[in-house]
Scaffold this motif. Sequence first.
Motif, PDB file in Angstrom:
ATOM      1  N   GLN A 175       0.817  -1.202   0.000  1.00 25.37           N
ATOM      2  CA  GLN A 175       0.000   0.000   0.000  1.00 25.37           C
ATOM      3  C   GLN A 175       0.857   1.260   0.000  1.00 25.37           C
ATOM      4  O   GLN A 175       2.001   1.262   0.466  1.00 25.37           O
ATOM      5  CB  GLN A 175      -0.888   0.046   1.266  1.00 25.37           C
ATOM      6  N   LEU A 176       0.276   2.324  -0.486  1.00 25.16           N
ATOM      7  CA  LEU A 176       0.776   3.680  -0.316  1.00 25.16           C
ATOM      8  C   LEU A 176      -0.274   4.457   0.467  1.00 25.16           C
ATOM      9  O   LEU A 176      -1.424   4.023   0.586  1.00 25.16           O
ATOM     10  CB  LEU A 176       1.040   4.332  -1.671  1.00 25.16           C
ATOM     11  N   LEU A 177       0.132   5.617   0.990  1.00 21.46           N
ATOM     12  CA  LEU A 177      -0.764   6.396   1.834  1.00 21.46           C
ATOM     13  C   LEU A 177      -1.217   7.646   1.097  1.00 21.46           C
ATOM     14  O   LEU A 177      -0.397   8.400   0.562  1.00 21.46           O
ATOM     15  CB  LEU A 177      -0.070   6.778   3.141  1.00 21.46           C
ATOM     16  N   LEU A 178      -2.517   7.863   1.084  1.00 24.86           N
ATOM     17  CA  LEU A 178      -3.070   9.040   0.431  1.00 24.86           C
ATOM     18  C   LEU A 178      -2.767  10.300   1.233  1.00 24.86           C
ATOM     19  O   LEU A 178      -2.819  10.296   2.464  1.00 24.86           O
ATOM     20  CB  LEU A 178      -4.584   8.892   0.281  1.00 24.86           C
ATOM     21  N   ASN A 179      -2.465  11.365   0.506  1.00 26.74           N
ATOM     22  CA  ASN A 179      -2.287  12.670   1.128  1.00 26.74           C
ATOM     23  C   ASN A 179      -3.672  13.260   1.347  1.00 26.74           C
ATOM     24  O   ASN A 179      -4.198  14.005   0.517  1.00 26.74           O
ATOM     25  CB  ASN A 179      -1.434  13.571   0.237  1.00 26.74           C
ATOM     26  N   ILE A 180      -4.272  12.935   2.472  1.00 27.33           N
ATOM     27  CA  ILE A 180      -5.656  13.341   2.717  1.00 27.33           C
ATOM     28  C   ILE A 180      -5.777  14.837   2.967  1.00 27.33           C
ATOM     29  O   ILE A 180      -6.899  15.371   3.001  1.00 27.33           O
ATOM     30  CB  ILE A 180      -6.269  12.555   3.896  1.00 27.33           C
ATOM     31  N   THR A 181      -4.638  15.546   3.120  1.00 25.88           N
ATOM     32  CA  THR A 181      -4.704  16.996   3.306  1.00 25.88           C
ATOM     33  C   THR A 181      -4.997  17.721   1.995  1.00 25.88           C
ATOM     34  O   THR A 181      -5.384  18.893   2.010  1.00 25.88           O
ATOM     35  CB  THR A 181      -3.399  17.538   3.907  1.00 25.88           C
ATOM     36  N   LYS A 182      -4.799  17.046   0.850  1.00 21.56           N
ATOM     37  CA  LYS A 182      -5.171  17.637  -0.434  1.00 21.56           C
ATOM     38  C   LYS A 182      -6.693  17.753  -0.495  1.00 21.56           C
ATOM     39  O   LYS A 182      -7.396  16.765  -0.233  1.00 21.56           O
ATOM     40  CB  LYS A 182      -4.665  16.784  -1.602  1.00 21.56           C
ATOM     41  N   PRO A 183      -7.220  18.907  -0.833  1.00 14.03           N
ATOM     42  CA  PRO A 183      -8.687  19.073  -0.844  1.00 14.03           C
ATOM     43  C   PRO A 183      -9.405  18.039  -1.685  1.00 14.03           C
ATOM     44  O   PRO A 183     -10.475  17.547  -1.298  1.00 14.03           O
ATOM     45  CB  PRO A 183      -8.866  20.488  -1.398  1.00 14.03           C
ATOM     46  N   GLU A 184      -8.832  17.676  -2.835  1.00  9.19           N
ATOM     47  CA  GLU A 184      -9.505  16.724  -3.705  1.00  9.19           C
ATOM     48  C   GLU A 184      -9.513  15.306  -3.111  1.00  9.19           C
ATOM     49  O   GLU A 184     -10.448  14.531  -3.348  1.00  9.19           O
ATOM     50  CB  GLU A 184      -8.882  16.712  -5.104  1.00  9.19           C
ATOM     51  N   ILE A 193       1.057  17.174  11.280  1.00  6.20           N
ATOM     52  CA  ILE A 193      -0.073  17.818  11.956  1.00  6.20           C
ATOM     53  C   ILE A 193      -1.284  17.860  11.034  1.00  6.20           C
ATOM     54  O   ILE A 193      -2.417  17.572  11.451  1.00  6.20           O
ATOM     55  CB  ILE A 193       0.321  19.233  12.419  1.00  6.20           C
ATOM     56  N   ARG A 194      -1.062  18.210   9.781  1.00  6.89           N
ATOM     57  CA  ARG A 194      -2.183  18.357   8.856  1.00  6.89           C
ATOM     58  C   ARG A 194      -2.910  17.031   8.613  1.00  6.89           C
ATOM     59  O   ARG A 194      -4.132  17.015   8.432  1.00  6.89           O
ATOM     60  CB  ARG A 194      -1.695  18.959   7.532  1.00  6.89           C
ATOM     61  N   HIS A 195      -2.173  15.922   8.596  1.00 11.85           N
ATOM     62  CA  HIS A 195      -2.841  14.635   8.387  1.00 11.85           C
ATOM     63  C   HIS A 195      -3.811  14.358   9.534  1.00 11.85           C
ATOM     64  O   HIS A 195      -4.975  13.970   9.301  1.00 11.85           O
ATOM     65  CB  HIS A 195      -1.822  13.492   8.283  1.00 11.85           C
ATOM     66  N   ALA A 196      -3.364  14.562  10.772  1.00  9.43           N
ATOM     67  CA  ALA A 196      -4.238  14.310  11.923  1.00  9.43           C
ATOM     68  C   ALA A 196      -5.419  15.276  11.944  1.00  9.43           C
ATOM     69  O   ALA A 196      -6.565  14.874  12.199  1.00  9.43           O
ATOM     70  CB  ALA A 196      -3.438  14.411  13.220  1.00  9.43           C
ATOM     71  N   HIS A 197      -5.156  16.551  11.674  1.00 11.25           N
ATOM     72  CA  HIS A 197      -6.248  17.526  11.644  1.00 11.25           C
ATOM     73  C   HIS A 197      -7.288  17.148  10.588  1.00 11.25           C
ATOM     74  O   HIS A 197      -8.505  17.228  10.835  1.00 11.25           O
ATOM     75  CB  HIS A 197      -5.701  18.921  11.337  1.00 11.25           C
ATOM     76  N   THR A 198      -6.827  16.744   9.409  1.00 10.91           N
ATOM     77  CA  THR A 198      -7.753  16.399   8.331  1.00 10.91           C
ATOM     78  C   THR A 198      -8.551  15.154   8.679  1.00 10.91           C
ATOM     79  O   THR A 198      -9.757  15.070   8.382  1.00 10.91           O
ATOM     80  CB  THR A 198      -6.997  16.198   7.006  1.00 10.91           C
ATOM     81  N   LEU A 199      -7.892  14.183   9.290  1.00  6.96           N
ATOM     82  CA  LEU A 199      -8.608  12.985   9.722  1.00  6.96           C
ATOM     83  C   LEU A 199      -9.742  13.362  10.671  1.00  6.96           C
ATOM     84  O   LEU A 199     -10.873  12.881  10.528  1.00  6.96           O
ATOM     85  CB  LEU A 199      -7.648  12.012  10.412  1.00  6.96           C
ATOM     86  N   TYR A 200      -9.454  14.221  11.656  1.00  3.13           N
ATOM     87  CA  TYR A 200     -10.496  14.662  12.580  1.00  3.13           C
ATOM     88  C   TYR A 200     -11.637  15.355  11.837  1.00  3.13           C
ATOM     89  O   TYR A 200     -12.816  15.150  12.153  1.00  3.13           O
ATOM     90  CB  TYR A 200      -9.916  15.625  13.614  1.00  3.13           C
ATOM     91  N   GLU A 201     -11.298  16.185  10.858  1.00  5.26           N
ATOM     92  CA  GLU A 201     -12.331  16.899  10.100  1.00  5.26           C
ATOM     93  C   GLU A 201     -13.225  15.928   9.341  1.00  5.26           C
ATOM     94  O   GLU A 201     -14.451  16.098   9.286  1.00  5.26           O
ATOM     95  CB  GLU A 201     -11.673  17.881   9.128  1.00  5.26           C
ATOM     96  N   ILE A 202     -12.629  14.886   8.753  1.00  2.00           N
ATOM     97  CA  ILE A 202     -13.406  13.895   8.005  1.00  2.00           C
ATOM     98  C   ILE A 202     -14.347  13.146   8.952  1.00  2.00           C
ATOM     99  O   ILE A 202     -15.548  12.982   8.673  1.00  2.00           O
ATOM    100  CB  ILE A 202     -12.468  12.921   7.261  1.00  2.00           C
ATOM    101  N   LYS A 233      -9.420  14.632   0.259  1.00  5.57           N
ATOM    102  CA  LYS A 233     -10.398  14.718   1.350  1.00  5.57           C
ATOM    103  C   LYS A 233     -11.817  14.645   0.802  1.00  5.57           C
ATOM    104  O   LYS A 233     -12.681  13.932   1.346  1.00  5.57           O
ATOM    105  CB  LYS A 233     -10.191  16.018   2.125  1.00  5.57           C
ATOM    106  N   SER A 234     -12.065  15.360  -0.286  1.00  9.45           N
ATOM    107  CA  SER A 234     -13.393  15.360  -0.900  1.00  9.45           C
ATOM    108  C   SER A 234     -13.760  13.972  -1.409  1.00  9.45           C
ATOM    109  O   SER A 234     -14.919  13.538  -1.267  1.00  9.45           O
ATOM    110  CB  SER A 234     -13.427  16.377  -2.046  1.00  9.45           C
ATOM    111  N   TYR A 235     -12.781  13.263  -1.985  1.00 12.42           N
ATOM    112  CA  TYR A 235     -13.040  11.915  -2.492  1.00 12.42           C
ATOM    113  C   TYR A 235     -13.464  10.985  -1.361  1.00 12.42           C
ATOM    114  O   TYR A 235     -14.425  10.211  -1.496  1.00 12.42           O
ATOM    115  CB  TYR A 235     -11.790  11.378  -3.187  1.00 12.42           C
ATOM    116  N   ILE A 236     -12.751  11.050  -0.249  1.00 19.49           N
ATOM    117  CA  ILE A 236     -13.072  10.178   0.887  1.00 19.49           C
ATOM    118  C   ILE A 236     -14.464  10.497   1.419  1.00 19.49           C
ATOM    119  O   ILE A 236     -15.278   9.596   1.662  1.00 19.49           O
ATOM    120  CB  ILE A 236     -12.003  10.321   1.983  1.00 19.49           C
TER     121      ILE A 236
END
Length: 703
Positions: A420-429, A476-485, A431-434
């Motif tokens: 596996q590779l890890l998605l950059n969930i901080t990218k708006p697109e 930091i941004r990965h954790a923040h984005t996860l919380y937002e999702i 995050k939107s996909y998820i």
Amino acid sequence: MTIQYNEQHRIFAIQTNQTSYIFGVNGKGRLQHLYWGSSLDPEDCAPLLRTWSHSSFDMEIERILEEYSFWGDLVYTEPSLKVSWHDGVRDLSMKVAEHRIVEQDGQEKLVITLQDEAYPLETHLSYTVIPELDLIVRSAKIVNTGSHDVILENTQSASWSIPYLPDYRLTHVTGKWSGEFQLRNTILSEGKKVLESRRGFTDSHANPWFAVDNGYATEDSGDVWFGALAWSGNWKITAEKTAFNQVKVTGGINDFDSEWTLGAGESFETPTFVGGYTAGGFGEMSRHLHQYQYDYVIPSQEPRKVLYNSWEATYFDVNAQDQMALAERAARLGVELFVVDDGWFGERNHDRAGLGDWFVNREKFPNGLEELIQKVHNLGMGFGIWVEPESVNPDSDLYRQHPDWVYHFPTRGRTELRNQLLLNITKPEVKSYILQFMTELLSKHDIAFIKWDMNRTITQPGMKDHPLQRQKEVWIRHAHTLYEIWAELRERFPHVAFETCAGGGSRIDLGILRYADQTWPSDNTDAFDRLSIQEGFSYVYAPKLMTCWVTEAISGMNKRTTSLQYRFHSAMMGTLGIGSNLNEWSDELIDESAGYVRQYKEIRPLVQYGHQYRLDTLKKQGVAAVQYVNKEASETVVFAFLHSQRLGEPLPRLRLRGLQPDKMYAIEQLPGAWTGKAMMNIGIELPLRGDLDSLMYRIREQE
């Protein structure tokens, strides 16, 4: 009032039901810690508010006891805040400017503002009081009031100064995949003991919690100072002992490879760090933390359901017919929630492909998921499903379409873990996909439960399209984005329960528990191994939050054989789950297991809402025992496990805890009645024999 300020002495006092936390503003305008322990009058601490030195090489020793340590000038210990200014200056000189005491959500809160003497930067220290549990919730907010960027190099949540002790014993947990939450303790010598994660999530190798005592505290007595951090990304807790026998524990976001650019007018808030003191030993520490989670952290007060998960029955060979057959047998057990694990989507026939393609595999489910979901509902169960939204297989449509969506460095190969590779969930697109596919999944189907997995650490943490000078914000941004999702999904689908899972027990902390209803503490479901995993878990986290499975008689982990009774008793000490291949279970085994499920449902209120006591009086005899008592002390349940009997010797009696001394109690499985004080001082009989034996006693107050 729980928060007091003495104007004459410039002393702040936070008073809980049993404790005092006291600090003041010294003559140099700095916050200096004075006392933390049993209840005390603040004025008694006034003589402690002073400065002192040892030599020209050890000036301003009182700065070791600073409430929040700002790096600069004569600070050489672990800092709470370190910055770089636009002009190249790299230190801080922060002084107290003001304070205010407010009420927020029924709780008293103290906010102290400090300002730098030369630069436009403020630090707001927050103290929220939980008086009934003797806890203080701390955090810091950094505010840039100027016109230039400020680089935050190290931003911690809090520092906890431990009172003088002849010795300082640090207790914490460590582990690895399949061996999480193993208890450790060490006597602190001069220097630093660092607990941390650099893997992108909380991690199984350590957990963001600490306890300090004098080396003699037990389950039932002794002074214990402790804290737990609410952060699901890289974290660090540093226990530092100086040459002057002072110990301070500093914790927050890990500063390794981490920076945050604070723009003009912007602010940055740290995760919360809850801390407490008790004179009631490690057991009372745990009960206070458990109740704090129930009352102030977790999103739902609903009891957790008995679940069945199909992973060990089918692995990736998932199809509608086999799942419906499993559902029929699960319903006979009394299961309340049927969960389909990995393999239901995309070309997911193994762990090398399909991850990221979140559409139903029509070969496996020709009529979609609805056929199975309807079957599960007709059998009287809720339906749950597994997802891993943060990861992607290179062999997937998603990756072929968007290879730039993963974390990577452009000049390096892309390291795969578990293919596996890890998605950059901080990218708006991304995050939107998820959010889009999760919303579609939960909108189109009647799903009551999501198991959110994450089987990959962060490597090559490059963020495409993010400014080059701000690449270190990734952690930091990965954790923040996860919380937002998670927050968005919980708002859209309040009826759906979420379980956090990450390579076993690698994402369990007070941060994710604001959104998760339960956790997966380990992929190791060996009933004996689970006893130590569950014990370490219980030091910090409440039993209701811990999912425990009954699996096969011969453990896949150790090839150890345990009885059905032993496996159920081990799994009944949290949220009960079953993960065996029920298609291979006989009707007799199904019926016997259904009896244990009925028992669990009867004692569920005790396990999931009662006070937990780890009964350690027989540990030397190889007995692990745990007791759960309701708040009225009218009912209790005891689980006891014998590893192996030696020399034909019977076991001593087991002394219970938490009962009403003068009330009479009866044990359901034994004749007679006993007073609470007899059960707590003389103890109860344990007819455990042989190897890997177990029992459960239900005990009720007599009318």
